[in-house]
Design an enzyme around this catalytic site. Structure first.
Site, mmCIF file in Angstrom:
data_model
loop_
_atom_site.group_PDB
_atom_site.id
_atom_site.type_symbol
_atom_site.label_atom_id
_atom_site.label_comp_id
_atom_site.label_asym_id
_atom_site.label_seq_id
_atom_site.Cartn_x
_atom_site.Cartn_y
_atom_site.Cartn_z
ATOM 1 N N LYS A 61 0.779 -1.440 0.317
ATOM 2 C CA LYS A 61 -0.559 -0.165 -0.398
ATOM 3 C C LYS A 61 0.742 1.647 -0.276
ATOM 4 O O LYS A 61 1.163 1.056 0.596
ATOM 5 C CB LYS A 61 -1.132 -0.381 1.849
ATOM 6 C CG LYS A 61 -2.253 -1.041 0.653
ATOM 7 C CD LYS A 61 -3.228 -1.160 1.463
ATOM 8 C CE LYS A 61 -4.205 -2.121 1.001
ATOM 9 N NZ LYS A 61 -5.598 -1.906 1.871
ATOM 10 N N ARG A 69 -3.050 -10.312 5.544
ATOM 11 C CA ARG A 69 -3.579 -10.372 4.012
ATOM 12 C C ARG A 69 -2.285 -9.815 2.948
ATOM 13 O O ARG A 69 -2.306 -8.955 3.530
ATOM 14 C CB ARG A 69 -4.849 -9.873 3.696
ATOM 15 C CG ARG A 69 -5.467 -9.126 2.475
ATOM 16 C CD ARG A 69 -6.734 -8.791 2.748
ATOM 17 N NE ARG A 69 -7.488 -8.569 0.548
ATOM 18 C CZ ARG A 69 -7.022 -7.538 0.149
ATOM 19 N NH1 ARG A 69 -5.999 -7.206 -0.315
ATOM 20 N NH2 ARG A 69 -7.842 -7.926 -0.832
HETATM 21 N N1 HH2 Z 1 -7.295 -4.261 0.758
HETATM 22 C C1 HH2 Z 1 -7.148 -3.867 0.090
HETATM 23 C C2 HH2 Z 1 -8.608 -4.789 -0.414
HETATM 24 N N2 HH2 Z 1 -9.210 -5.545 0.368
HETATM 25 N N3 HH2 Z 1 -9.848 -6.173 2.431
HETATM 26 C C3 HH2 Z 1 -9.580 -5.906 4.063
HETATM 27 N N4 HH2 Z 1 -10.492 -6.918 4.110
HETATM 28 N N5 HH2 Z 1 -8.120 -5.013 3.963
HETATM 29 C C4 HH2 Z 1 -7.496 -4.656 3.322
HETATM 30 O O1 HH2 Z 1 -6.735 -3.878 4.272
HETATM 31 C C5 HH2 Z 1 -7.751 -5.300 1.948
HETATM 32 C C6 HH2 Z 1 -9.588 -5.621 1.626
HETATM 33 C C7 HH2 Z 1 -7.290 -3.600 -1.337
HETATM 34 O O2 HH2 Z 1 -5.833 -3.856 -1.898
HETATM 35 P P1 HH2 Z 1 -6.160 -4.232 -3.330
HETATM 36 O O3 HH2 Z 1 -6.584 -5.339 -3.182
HETATM 37 O O4 HH2 Z 1 -4.659 -5.238 -3.314
HETATM 38 O O5 HH2 Z 1 -6.635 -3.643 -4.066
HETATM 39 P P2 HH2 Z 1 -7.648 -2.762 -4.759
HETATM 40 O O6 HH2 Z 1 -8.763 -2.874 -4.006
HETATM 41 O O7 HH2 Z 1 -6.812 -1.883 -5.688
HETATM 42 O O8 HH2 Z 1 -8.269 -4.453 -5.968
#
Ligand code: HH2
Length: 281
Positions: free
Chosen positions: A223, A258
């Site tokens: 992030k 995660r």
């Molecule tokens: N972060 C993201 C998405 N979902 N869910 C939980 N529970 N906690 C988190 O910190 C979290 C999440 C964002 O990361 P990513 O899935 O890599 O990116 P994007 O939202 O652009 O798909």
């Protein structure tokens, strides 16, 4: 062996580390957008993550990166159709990253056991009752506002206390709707309406969230706050920073981590845990 759903929900008591691998079947996720939309590529990546230590596969068909637009439930389901049924047979617990009850229901029908809702049930009021009626588990995450606008001027007086109070309130709402605390996981929502100092306070104060009586999940992987600390603009160059955040959060009470990079996180957490056990012996 990947953890069972019971072992995941008990991880705050046993202190077992649970790794959640991220699988985004989206064109626009901030670090891996477009890489896994093809079902064969998605399945390969999911199998690789399980081999590298994933206990949970968190599948998402909608990016929630700052500034992103919502994706309709129908479009999310069509991205997931060719992928979810295949992934459910890989041995890890499947989690669906969505705020939509319709998408969550489709995923539960395909074998998912956890609904990962970054809005903690505030965007679709049918989602908590769905989890309750289907004996599913839920991640309740804190987010300030919506992805489109959440990074514009986030402000808190005491970020750890406000996030804790929000999560306690959502746990009580879930209990009233028939979803017991014992089937909930809480998450401070790293990067969701938070500036650098807020993310750092939440990671440092994660033990306070552990007091809510549920496992705590953290998702610092790749992030922006890590880029701000390390001057790494490219999210794919934030692995070392991600590992440091995971180890520190684990040490302070988070048990579900995660991440996108399973092998590295798994090795780092094994070493950190071995040192922690030697200290207690
Ligand atoms: N972060 C993201 C998405 N979902 N869910 C939980 N529970 N906690 C988190 O910190 C979290 C999440 C964002 O990361 P990513 O899935 O890599 O990116 P994007 O939202 O652009 O798909």
């Amino acid at each position: 062996m990947p953890a069972s759903i019971e072992e995941i929900l008990d991880s705050h008591k046993t202190r077992r580390t649970v790794l959640m691998g991220v699988l985004n079947v989206t064109p626009d996720s901030f670090s891996d957008g477009g890489k896994f939309m093809d079902p064969a590529a998605a399945k390969d990546q999911a199998a690789r993550m399980v081999a590298e230590g994933a206990d949970i596969l968190d599948v998402g068909a909608e990016s929630t990166r700052p500034g992103s637009d919502p994706v309709t439930p129908g479009d999310q389901i069509s991205r997931l159709e060719g992928i979810l049924p295949e992934i459910a047979g890989l041995g890890a617990v499947v989690s669906i990253d969505t705020t939509s009850a319709a998408v969550a229901e489709f995923a539960l029908d395909c074998g998912a056991q956890i609904i990962n809702d970054v809005s903690a049930g505030t965007m679709d009021e049918a989602i908590i009752p769905l989890a309750a009626s289907r004996d599913a588990s839920m991640v309740l995450m804190h987010m300030l506002g919506k992805p489109k606008t959440m990074q514009s001027q986030p402000h808190y007086r005491d970020v750890v206390l406000e996030v804790r109070n929000f999560l306690e309130e959502r746990l009580q709402v879930a209990e009233k709707m028939g979803l017991p605390r014992s089937r909930c996981i809480v998450d401070p929502g790293i990067g969701f309406g938070k500036r650098l100092e807020h993310n750092l306070s939440l990671l440092a104060g994660v033990g306070i969230l552990a007091g809510l009586g549920c496992p705590v999940l953290v998702g610092p992987s790749r992030k922006r706050f890590i880029g701000e600390l390390t001057s790494q603009e490219d999210p794919n160059k934030r692995l070392a920073g991600t590992i440091a955040a995971c180890v520190e959060a684990r040490r302070r009470g988070a048990t579900i981590i995660r991440v996108h990079d399973l092998a590295a996180a798994s090795d780092a957490l094994k070493v950190a845990l071995a040192i922690e056990s030697a200290e207690q012996a």
